[in-house]
Design a protein around this motif. Sequence first.
Motif, mmCIF file in Angstrom:
data_model
loop_
_atom_site.group_PDB
_atom_site.id
_atom_site.type_symbol
_atom_site.label_atom_id
_atom_site.label_comp_id
_atom_site.label_asym_id
_atom_site.label_seq_id
_atom_site.Cartn_x
_atom_site.Cartn_y
_atom_site.Cartn_z
ATOM 1 N N VAL A 64 5.632 -8.768 -2.985
ATOM 2 C CA VAL A 64 5.687 -7.374 -2.999
ATOM 3 C C VAL A 64 5.746 -6.934 -4.638
ATOM 4 O O VAL A 64 4.927 -6.543 -5.208
ATOM 5 C CB VAL A 64 6.706 -6.495 -2.341
ATOM 6 N N GLY A 65 7.020 -7.469 -5.268
ATOM 7 C CA GLY A 65 7.273 -6.860 -6.626
ATOM 8 C C GLY A 65 8.528 -7.243 -7.111
ATOM 9 O O GLY A 65 9.276 -8.205 -6.578
ATOM 10 N N ALA A 114 0.751 -1.261 -0.008
ATOM 11 C CA ALA A 114 0.161 -0.035 0.024
ATOM 12 C C ALA A 114 0.997 1.375 -0.259
ATOM 13 O O ALA A 114 0.586 2.225 -0.780
ATOM 14 C CB ALA A 114 -1.078 0.050 1.159
ATOM 15 N N ALA A 115 2.107 1.283 0.803
ATOM 16 C CA ALA A 115 2.878 2.505 0.865
ATOM 17 C C ALA A 115 3.396 2.599 -0.369
ATOM 18 O O ALA A 115 3.638 3.777 -0.737
ATOM 19 C CB ALA A 115 3.828 2.191 2.043
ATOM 20 N N LEU A 116 4.076 1.558 -1.076
ATOM 21 C CA LEU A 116 4.684 1.625 -2.320
ATOM 22 C C LEU A 116 3.869 2.097 -3.378
ATOM 23 O O LEU A 116 3.960 3.111 -4.224
ATOM 24 C CB LEU A 116 5.400 0.414 -2.660
ATOM 25 N N ASP A 117 2.604 1.513 -3.524
ATOM 26 C CA ASP A 117 1.551 1.851 -4.584
ATOM 27 C C ASP A 117 1.075 3.470 -4.330
ATOM 28 O O ASP A 117 0.807 4.082 -5.239
ATOM 29 C CB ASP A 117 0.371 1.065 -4.581
ATOM 30 N N THR A 160 5.901 -2.473 -7.384
ATOM 31 C CA THR A 160 5.000 -3.701 -6.931
ATOM 32 C C THR A 160 4.354 -4.170 -8.144
ATOM 33 O O THR A 160 4.326 -3.739 -9.323
ATOM 34 C CB THR A 160 3.887 -2.925 -6.185
ATOM 35 N N HIS A 161 3.818 -5.485 -7.899
ATOM 36 C CA HIS A 161 3.201 -6.225 -8.860
ATOM 37 C C HIS A 161 1.953 -5.254 -9.459
ATOM 38 O O HIS A 161 1.888 -5.375 -10.703
ATOM 39 C CB HIS A 161 2.487 -7.418 -8.155
ATOM 40 N N ASP A 177 -3.582 -9.788 -12.016
ATOM 41 C CA ASP A 177 -3.218 -10.969 -12.689
ATOM 42 C C ASP A 177 -1.661 -11.244 -12.553
ATOM 43 O O ASP A 177 -0.611 -11.127 -13.106
ATOM 44 C CB ASP A 177 -3.255 -10.636 -14.465
ATOM 45 N N LEU A 178 -1.230 -11.650 -11.188
ATOM 46 C CA LEU A 178 0.052 -12.014 -10.747
ATOM 47 C C LEU A 178 0.883 -13.003 -11.554
ATOM 48 O O LEU A 178 1.895 -13.139 -11.827
ATOM 49 C CB LEU A 178 -0.063 -12.252 -9.115
ATOM 50 N N HIS A 179 -0.188 -13.956 -12.039
ATOM 51 C CA HIS A 179 0.303 -15.288 -12.822
ATOM 52 C C HIS A 179 0.979 -14.712 -13.976
ATOM 53 O O HIS A 179 1.995 -15.065 -14.573
ATOM 54 C CB HIS A 179 -0.591 -16.253 -12.783
#
Length: 230
Positions: free
Chosen positions: A221-222, A91-94, A174-175, A190-192
């Motif tokens: 995280v990413g 959340a902080a990174l986004d 991040t992802h 869509d992480l996959h």
Amino acid sequence: MTVERILVVDDEPQIQRFLRPALIAAGYEVVEAADGTQALKAAATAAPDVIILDLGLPDMDGKDVVANIRAWSQVPIIILSARDRESEKIAALDLGADDYIEKPFGIGELTARIRAALRHRIQMEGGQAQLSADGLSIDMVKRAVTRDGEPLRLTPKEYDLLVMLARHAGRVVTHKTLLASVWGVAHGEDLHYLRVFIGQLRGKIERDPGRPKVIRTEPGVGYRFVGDES
């Protein structure tokens, strides 16, 4: 010679007592704030070059501080927090934070992250057109990628993914940010899909895809692009 100014935002006196002399010894000027209100005022009046921010502040959540500052400034923000939930970091990174370090931490790691944040700010202000890492070279003007002088053939999406990471060299992306930036907000979960493309990209740009040096995974995280100066 200009001395970079670091704004340290933390309500723990022992953290302030530890960081101030350590950062001064590393060659930085230090400004302190003990809560979110002081932090927002100092960010606007002291013109810090980097902000080190705790998420657990007495008057507001550190993420709200990030969001407020990002409404008007791109000053690098490094989260320094005891919160270990991945959702908090993401959340902080986004919201616009550039990096995070968990407490307890080492001053060596923190100063290295500060140097990386300062380099990235300079690169962005100068509109750097070329980046390199472990023999890999990215020419953003020619849209060309080479390894040890030999051209690499990337698909348009692979190239866009690589550039997105490279533009934030040394920082965690991040992802969600990667998916939204490269494929659009509809693919934000869509992480996959992202893992497949990262695997394909590593297969083309890494010397040893099984032990990647250029694109590092930040679990849960990413990813982080590690350039020659990161």
